[in-house]
Design a protein around this motif. Structure first.
Motif, PDB file in Angstrom:
ATOM      1  N   ALA A   3      30.025  50.188  47.732  1.00 50.20           N
ATOM      2  CA  ALA A   3      30.580  50.625  46.454  1.00 50.20           C
ATOM      3  C   ALA A   3      31.926  51.292  46.715  1.00 50.20           C
ATOM      4  N   VAL A   4      32.825  51.163  45.774  1.00 54.62           N
ATOM      5  CA  VAL A   4      34.138  51.776  45.899  1.00 54.62           C
ATOM      6  C   VAL A   4      34.024  53.233  45.479  1.00 54.62           C
ATOM      7  N   THR A   5      34.485  54.125  46.333  1.00 49.79           N
ATOM      8  CA  THR A   5      34.491  55.548  46.017  1.00 49.79           C
ATOM      9  C   THR A   5      35.850  56.118  46.377  1.00 49.79           C
ATOM     10  N   GLY A   6      36.133  57.304  45.855  1.00 51.95           N
ATOM     11  CA  GLY A   6      37.373  57.967  46.226  1.00 51.95           C
ATOM     12  C   GLY A   6      38.525  57.597  45.315  1.00 51.95           C
ATOM     13  N   ALA A   7      39.600  57.105  45.911  1.00 46.32           N
ATOM     14  CA  ALA A   7      40.838  56.843  45.184  1.00 46.32           C
ATOM     15  C   ALA A   7      40.621  55.851  44.046  1.00 46.32           C
ATOM     16  N   ASP A  19      35.796  31.817  43.687  1.00 41.98           N
ATOM     17  CA  ASP A  19      35.814  31.202  45.016  1.00 41.98           C
ATOM     18  C   ASP A  19      35.315  32.222  46.027  1.00 41.98           C
ATOM     19  N   PRO A  20      34.214  31.943  46.735  1.00 43.44           N
ATOM     20  CA  PRO A  20      33.602  32.955  47.579  1.00 43.44           C
ATOM     21  C   PRO A  20      34.488  33.494  48.697  1.00 43.44           C
ATOM     22  N   GLY A  21      35.413  32.701  49.179  1.00 45.76           N
ATOM     23  CA  GLY A  21      36.263  33.197  50.255  1.00 45.76           C
ATOM     24  C   GLY A  21      37.563  33.793  49.779  1.00 45.76           C
ATOM     25  N   GLY A  22      37.824  33.720  48.496  1.00 44.34           N
ATOM     26  CA  GLY A  22      39.094  34.225  48.002  1.00 44.34           C
ATOM     27  C   GLY A  22      40.262  33.450  48.570  1.00 44.34           C
ATOM     28  N   SER A  23      40.052  32.185  48.888  1.00 47.13           N
ATOM     29  CA  SER A  23      41.069  31.368  49.533  1.00 47.13           C
ATOM     30  C   SER A  23      42.223  31.036  48.596  1.00 47.13           C
ATOM     31  N   PRO A  24      43.445  31.379  48.968  1.00 43.42           N
ATOM     32  CA  PRO A  24      44.586  31.020  48.129  1.00 43.42           C
ATOM     33  C   PRO A  24      44.726  29.512  47.956  1.00 43.42           C
ATOM     34  N   ARG A  92      33.786  47.007  47.736  1.00 48.51           N
ATOM     35  CA  ARG A  92      34.784  46.717  48.760  1.00 48.51           C
ATOM     36  C   ARG A  92      34.169  45.774  49.785  1.00 48.51           C
ATOM     37  N   LEU A  93      34.813  44.629  50.021  1.00 50.38           N
ATOM     38  CA  LEU A  93      34.372  43.682  51.045  1.00 50.38           C
ATOM     39  C   LEU A  93      34.788  44.186  52.425  1.00 50.38           C
ATOM     40  N   PRO A  94      34.139  43.720  53.499  1.00 49.23           N
ATOM     41  CA  PRO A  94      34.489  44.177  54.849  1.00 49.23           C
ATOM     42  C   PRO A  94      35.963  43.969  55.201  1.00 49.23           C
ATOM     43  N   ASP A  95      36.604  42.943  54.606  1.00 49.23           N
ATOM     44  CA  ASP A  95      38.013  42.695  54.912  1.00 49.23           C
ATOM     45  C   ASP A  95      38.966  43.485  54.012  1.00 49.23           C
ATOM     46  N   GLY A  96      38.414  44.372  53.156  1.00 51.15           N
ATOM     47  CA  GLY A  96      39.251  45.232  52.321  1.00 51.15           C
ATOM     48  C   GLY A  96      39.486  44.730  50.910  1.00 51.15           C
ATOM     49  N   VAL A 113      24.770  37.616  35.355  1.00 53.71           N
ATOM     50  CA  VAL A 113      25.553  38.359  36.340  1.00 53.71           C
ATOM     51  C   VAL A 113      26.378  37.360  37.137  1.00 53.71           C
ATOM     52  N   SER A 114      27.651  37.648  37.307  1.00 53.21           N
ATOM     53  CA  SER A 114      28.554  36.818  38.110  1.00 53.21           C
ATOM     54  C   SER A 114      29.287  37.723  39.096  1.00 53.21           C
ATOM     55  N   HIS A 115      29.886  37.095  40.098  1.00 55.86           N
ATOM     56  CA  HIS A 115      30.703  37.825  41.060  1.00 55.86           C
ATOM     57  C   HIS A 115      32.040  37.119  41.187  1.00 55.86           C
ATOM     58  N   ILE A 116      33.097  37.894  41.201  1.00 60.66           N
ATOM     59  CA  ILE A 116      34.415  37.354  41.492  1.00 60.66           C
ATOM     60  C   ILE A 116      35.022  38.193  42.604  1.00 60.66           C
ATOM     61  N   GLU A 117      35.884  37.567  43.387  1.00 60.68           N
ATOM     62  CA  GLU A 117      36.494  38.241  44.522  1.00 60.68           C
ATOM     63  C   GLU A 117      38.002  38.172  44.451  1.00 60.68           C
ATOM     64  N   GLU A 118      38.616  39.194  45.006  1.00 61.44           N
ATOM     65  CA  GLU A 118      40.079  39.251  45.038  1.00 61.44           C
ATOM     66  C   GLU A 118      40.615  38.118  45.891  1.00 61.44           C
ATOM     67  N   VAL A 119      41.661  37.489  45.401  1.00 59.59           N
ATOM     68  CA  VAL A 119      42.363  36.431  46.129  1.00 59.59           C
ATOM     69  C   VAL A 119      43.679  37.008  46.608  1.00 59.59           C
ATOM     70  N   ARG A 120      43.882  37.001  47.886  1.00 60.32           N
ATOM     71  CA  ARG A 120      45.157  37.489  48.432  1.00 60.32           C
ATOM     72  C   ARG A 120      46.101  36.330  48.651  1.00 60.32           C
ATOM     73  N   GLY A 121      47.387  36.643  48.718  1.00 58.94           N
ATOM     74  CA  GLY A 121      48.376  35.612  48.975  1.00 58.94           C
ATOM     75  C   GLY A 121      48.902  34.951  47.732  1.00 58.94           C
ATOM     76  N   ARG A 122      48.597  35.507  46.551  1.00 61.04           N
ATOM     77  CA  ARG A 122      49.125  34.971  45.296  1.00 61.04           C
ATOM     78  C   ARG A 122      50.118  35.950  44.728  1.00 61.04           C
ATOM     79  N   THR A 123      51.105  35.432  44.031  1.00 65.58           N
ATOM     80  CA  THR A 123      52.089  36.280  43.376  1.00 65.58           C
ATOM     81  C   THR A 123      52.394  35.700  41.997  1.00 65.58           C
ATOM     82  N   GLY A 124      52.909  36.552  41.132  1.00 66.39           N
ATOM     83  CA  GLY A 124      53.345  36.103  39.806  1.00 66.39           C
ATOM     84  C   GLY A 124      52.236  35.562  38.972  1.00 66.39           C
ATOM     85  N   GLY A 125      52.627  34.800  37.887  1.00 60.86           N
ATOM     86  CA  GLY A 125      51.640  34.300  36.944  1.00 60.86           C
ATOM     87  C   GLY A 125      51.194  32.970  37.333  1.00 60.86           C
TER      88      GLY A 125
END
Length: 125
Positions: A3-7, A19-24, A92-96, A113-125
Motif C-alpha cells: 500500500a502507498v503510505t507517506g508522501a 497491460d500487466p507489464g506497463g509496457s510502452p 506500489r509495485l516492486p519497480d516503483g 474489480v480491475s487493476h491498472i498499472e502505470e506505464v512509463r516511457g510515455r509523454t504528452g497526449g
C-alpha cells in the motif's frame, strides 16, 4: 506490492493501462486502453482510449491517501456507451510504478474489480 503510505501521490501526467507489464510498446500499439491522468490540487481527470475503447473520460477527486473517487464514461468500438463510477486505491509495485485497484460499478448495475498499472516511457497526449 505494498500500500502507498507517506508522501501524497501526484497523478499529473502519469499514464495507466491494463497491460500487466506497463509496457510502452504494447500500450503504443493500442492493444489495451491507456489513460493519461491529470491533477490540479485534489481534482483528477483523464482521457483514455485503445483496444475496444474508442474514447473515454474520467473525472473525480484524490484523497490524502492517494485514493481516487471517479466517475467515468466511454464509447466502445461496437458503439456501446458505458458509464459508471469507481474507487481506485494505489499500491506500489516492486519497480516503483503505481498499480491502481479499481472497484467499479456501472450505471447498468454491474460491478467488479480491475487493476491498472502505470506505464512509463510515455509523454504528452
Amino acid at each position: 506490492m505494498r500500500a502507498v503510505t507517506g508522501a501524497r501521490i501526484d497523478y499529473n501526467n502519469r499514464f495507466f493501462s491494463a497491460d500487466p507489464g506497463g509496457s510502452p510498446e504494447t500500450a503504443a500499439a493500442g492493444e489495451s486502453p491507456v489513460g493519461h491522468y491529470h491533477q490540479l490540487g485534489d481534482l483528477v481527470w483523464a482521457e483514455f482510449r485503445g483496444g475496444k475503447v474508442l474514447t473515454g473520460r474520467l473525472v473525480g477527486t484524490c484523497g490524502p491517501d492517494g485514493a481516487l473517487r471517479l466517475a467515468y464514461c466511454q464509447v466502445l468500438a461496437d458503439g456501446g456507451v458505458v458509464a459508471g463510477e469507481c474507487t481506485s486505491k494505489p499500491e506500489r509495485l516492486p519497480d516503483g510504478r503505481l498499480r491502481l485497484r479499481e472497484e467499479w460499478r456501472r450505471s447498468d448495475g454491474s460491478s467488479g474489480v480491475s487493476h491498472i498499472e502505470e506505464v512509463r516511457g510515455r509523454t504528452g497526449g
